[in-house]
Design a protein around this motif. Structure first.
Motif, mmCIF file in Angstrom:
data_model
loop_
_atom_site.group_PDB
_atom_site.id
_atom_site.type_symbol
_atom_site.label_atom_id
_atom_site.label_comp_id
_atom_site.label_asym_id
_atom_site.label_seq_id
_atom_site.Cartn_x
_atom_site.Cartn_y
_atom_site.Cartn_z
ATOM 1 N N MET A 121 -91.719 13.577 -29.674
ATOM 2 C CA MET A 121 -90.572 14.486 -29.833
ATOM 3 C C MET A 121 -90.735 15.733 -28.975
ATOM 4 O O MET A 121 -89.793 16.170 -28.303
ATOM 5 N N ILE A 122 -91.937 16.301 -29.017
ATOM 6 C CA ILE A 122 -92.173 17.512 -28.214
ATOM 7 C C ILE A 122 -91.947 17.200 -26.730
ATOM 8 O O ILE A 122 -91.248 17.939 -26.017
ATOM 9 N N CYS A 123 -92.512 16.075 -26.275
ATOM 10 C CA CYS A 123 -92.369 15.725 -24.854
ATOM 11 C C CYS A 123 -90.910 15.496 -24.498
ATOM 12 O O CYS A 123 -90.450 15.894 -23.418
ATOM 13 N N ASP A 124 -90.198 14.862 -25.398
ATOM 14 C CA ASP A 124 -88.788 14.595 -25.158
ATOM 15 C C ASP A 124 -87.997 15.909 -25.009
ATOM 16 O O ASP A 124 -87.174 16.060 -24.105
ATOM 17 N N ILE A 125 -88.295 16.856 -25.881
ATOM 18 C CA ILE A 125 -87.621 18.164 -25.811
ATOM 19 C C ILE A 125 -87.955 18.847 -24.474
ATOM 20 O O ILE A 125 -87.072 19.362 -23.787
ATOM 21 N N LEU A 126 -89.241 18.810 -24.115
ATOM 22 C CA LEU A 126 -89.658 19.438 -22.849
ATOM 23 C C LEU A 126 -88.932 18.805 -21.670
ATOM 24 O O LEU A 126 -88.403 19.504 -20.792
ATOM 25 N N ARG A 127 -88.887 17.460 -21.657
ATOM 26 C CA ARG A 127 -88.238 16.782 -20.525
ATOM 27 C C ARG A 127 -86.751 17.096 -20.459
ATOM 28 O O ARG A 127 -86.192 17.271 -19.378
ATOM 29 N N ARG A 128 -86.128 17.200 -21.623
ATOM 30 C CA ARG A 128 -84.690 17.492 -21.615
ATOM 31 C C ARG A 128 -84.409 18.883 -21.057
ATOM 32 O O ARG A 128 -83.462 19.084 -20.295
ATOM 33 N N ILE A 129 -85.241 19.846 -21.442
ATOM 34 C CA ILE A 129 -85.026 21.206 -20.912
ATOM 35 C C ILE A 129 -85.300 21.231 -19.405
ATOM 36 O O ILE A 129 -84.517 21.772 -18.628
ATOM 37 N N LYS A 130 -86.402 20.581 -19.007
ATOM 38 C CA LYS A 130 -86.773 20.575 -17.586
ATOM 39 C C LYS A 130 -85.738 19.854 -16.724
ATOM 40 O O LYS A 130 -85.519 20.205 -15.570
ATOM 41 N N LYS A 131 -85.140 18.807 -17.309
ATOM 42 C CA LYS A 131 -84.161 18.038 -16.542
ATOM 43 C C LYS A 131 -82.936 18.899 -16.232
ATOM 44 O O LYS A 131 -82.434 18.913 -15.113
ATOM 45 N N GLU A 132 -82.500 19.653 -17.225
ATOM 46 C CA GLU A 132 -81.341 20.513 -16.991
ATOM 47 C C GLU A 132 -81.692 21.717 -16.140
ATOM 48 O O GLU A 132 -80.878 22.187 -15.358
ATOM 49 N N HIS A 133 -82.909 22.224 -16.335
ATOM 50 C CA HIS A 133 -83.296 23.470 -15.642
ATOM 51 C C HIS A 133 -84.704 23.352 -15.082
ATOM 52 O O HIS A 133 -85.657 23.869 -15.655
ATOM 53 N N PRO A 134 -84.842 22.702 -13.928
ATOM 54 C CA PRO A 134 -86.183 22.529 -13.351
ATOM 55 C C PRO A 134 -86.884 23.870 -13.074
ATOM 56 O O PRO A 134 -88.110 23.925 -13.029
ATOM 57 N N ASP A 135 -86.120 24.917 -12.921
ATOM 58 C CA ASP A 135 -86.738 26.218 -12.600
ATOM 59 C C ASP A 135 -87.077 27.029 -13.849
ATOM 60 O O ASP A 135 -87.441 28.195 -13.751
ATOM 61 N N MET A 136 -86.968 26.407 -14.996
ATOM 62 C CA MET A 136 -87.293 27.124 -16.234
ATOM 63 C C MET A 136 -88.774 26.895 -16.554
ATOM 64 O O MET A 136 -89.255 25.770 -16.534
ATOM 65 N N MET A 137 -89.509 27.969 -16.835
ATOM 66 C CA MET A 137 -90.908 27.844 -17.263
ATOM 67 C C MET A 137 -90.906 27.712 -18.791
ATOM 68 O O MET A 137 -90.289 28.525 -19.478
ATOM 69 N N ILE A 138 -91.593 26.700 -19.285
ATOM 70 C CA ILE A 138 -91.633 26.521 -20.739
ATOM 71 C C ILE A 138 -93.043 26.801 -21.266
ATOM 72 O O ILE A 138 -94.026 26.259 -20.777
ATOM 73 N N THR A 139 -93.089 27.664 -22.251
ATOM 74 C CA THR A 139 -94.348 27.992 -22.920
ATOM 75 C C THR A 139 -94.328 27.347 -24.301
ATOM 76 O O THR A 139 -93.340 27.455 -25.020
#
Ligand code: SAH
Length: 353
Positions: A121-139
């Motif tokens: 689930m965590i990975c899925d959430i990370l991938r979804r955010i990154k897919k929409e916004h590749p320039d977003m840094m996620i902590t």
């Protein structure tokens, strides 16, 4: 301020290192003058590396379920009065998107240690955010997990991880946590995170129940040796539904002094003026910036869940919408002569692995 304190500060300013006894001495002899000198040195470094820029990170507190029972924390497993909530993956992605639209290029996903959120689930959430916004840094800030899990999150797009060490003294750690938690595992996690390639945030509570100056000095020594990319510190604040309800909260001056010393120990560190600091004093975060801090973390969580994420009593900013929170922080930061910037905000001199 005596002669020895002045000498120690001067030496810290040039070598970025003192002994445990010397850090203890400075904490024992803190007075207004010494604080002012430390803040001057600290701000000189802050300006040298970051100018008048203060970085902003959007915080999404996505679950207050927690399997741990830390004695100081309001969302500990044993607190029956805590109203529990979880955001759905859709809601989490929505909050991150909203942050992006508000200009944030970095978002912090924080929660209790909630096994409901599996690695998938965590990975899925990370991938979804990154897919929409590749320039977003996620902590990520979701506590202790295995090295394999940390590796999976890193591959899925998390670039930073916040895991305060809480205290560098194993004895105090034992006093603040139940027997099933261990200081060794916390340290193992920090090492794993660094080895994997995350930008790592450590940190500690100032004046937690029973903490001595020597123990606080151990935290400073730890920061000197580990050199985390970020260091989150704030005063300990009592929560009424914890075993430490009757303990005294930490104070503004000690926390400000620690912020200045940390800036001197590790001049390029990312150093947040935390919500806890803003809670012990209405001008706490501004004072934090003037003592060397260079990060603020407004809340992006949906308004209806905010007051349920109460780690301690009196937490500020539980009533506002995200946009309002940001506007207020921008004004506060500008008022003390700094400028909020929304970009990714790597530590000065940082080279991607
Ligand atoms: N579960 C995650 C996130 C914890 S909450 C983790 O384990 O890393 C983030 C931080 O809030 C904690 O690391 C702790 O230092 C701080 N915190 C918790 N209770 C607090 C209290 N009563 N007063 C001040 N800070 C507190």
């Amino acid at each position: 301020m005596n002669e020895r304190s002045i000498q120690l500060l001067d030496r810290l300013n040039t070598t970025h290192s003192l002994s445990l006894e010397e850090y203890t001495y400075l904490l024992d002899h803190r007075d207004e003058e010494l604080m002012r000198s430390a803040a001057e040195y600290a701000v000189a470094y802050q300006k040298k590396y970051y100018g008048n820029r203060v970085f902003i990170r959007g915080l999404v507190e996505f679950t207050n379920y927690c399997k741990n029972n830390c004695l100081y924390c309001g969302i500990r497993r044993g607190n029956r009065n805590c109203k529990r909530y979880r955001l759905s993956p859709e809601e989490i992605v929505y909050c991150a998107n909203k942050g992006y639209d508000l200009g944030f290029r970095t978002v912090v996903l924080q929660g209790g240690e909630d096994p409901y959120f599996s690695d998938e689930m965590i990975c899925d959430i990370l991938r979804r955010i990154k897919k929409e916004h590749p320039d977003m840094m996620i902590t990520l800030s979701i506590g202790e997990r295995t090295k394999e899990s940390y590796e999976a999150y890193f591959k899925a797009g998390a670039g930073r991880y916040l895991l305060r060490h809480e205290t560098a003294d194993p004895t105090l750690y034992g006093h603040l946590h139940p027997a099933e938690m261990s200081w060794e595992n916390r340290m193992r996690c920090l090492r794993d995170l660094r080895d994997i390639g995350y930008q790592v945030g450590a940190g500690f509570m100032v004046e937690s129940p029973g903490q001595t100056h020597r123990q606080l000095a151990m935290d400073l020594k730890f920061i000197e040796e580990f050199l985390p990319d970020m260091c989150g510190i704030g005063p300990y604040i009592s929560h009424r539904d914890t075993p430490f309800a009757e303990e005294e909260s930490g104070t503004l001056p000690t926390t400000l002094f620690c912020l200045s010393l940390i800036r001197m120990i590790h001049p390029r560190v990312l150093l947040p003026a935390t919500t806890a600091l803003g809670t012990v004093d209405i001008k706490g975060r501004e004072r934090g910036i003037l003592s060397g801090a260079n990060v603020v973390m407004p809340n992006l969580s949906p308004r209806d869940v905010r007051e349920k994420y109460t780690l301690y009593d009196g937490k500020i900013c539980t009533g506002e919408e995200a946009a309002e929170c940001i506007r207020c922080l921008k004004e506060r930061v500008r008022f003390v002569g700094y400028e909020i910037v929304t970009d990714v905000g790597n530590p000065a001199g940082y080279l991607a692995p």
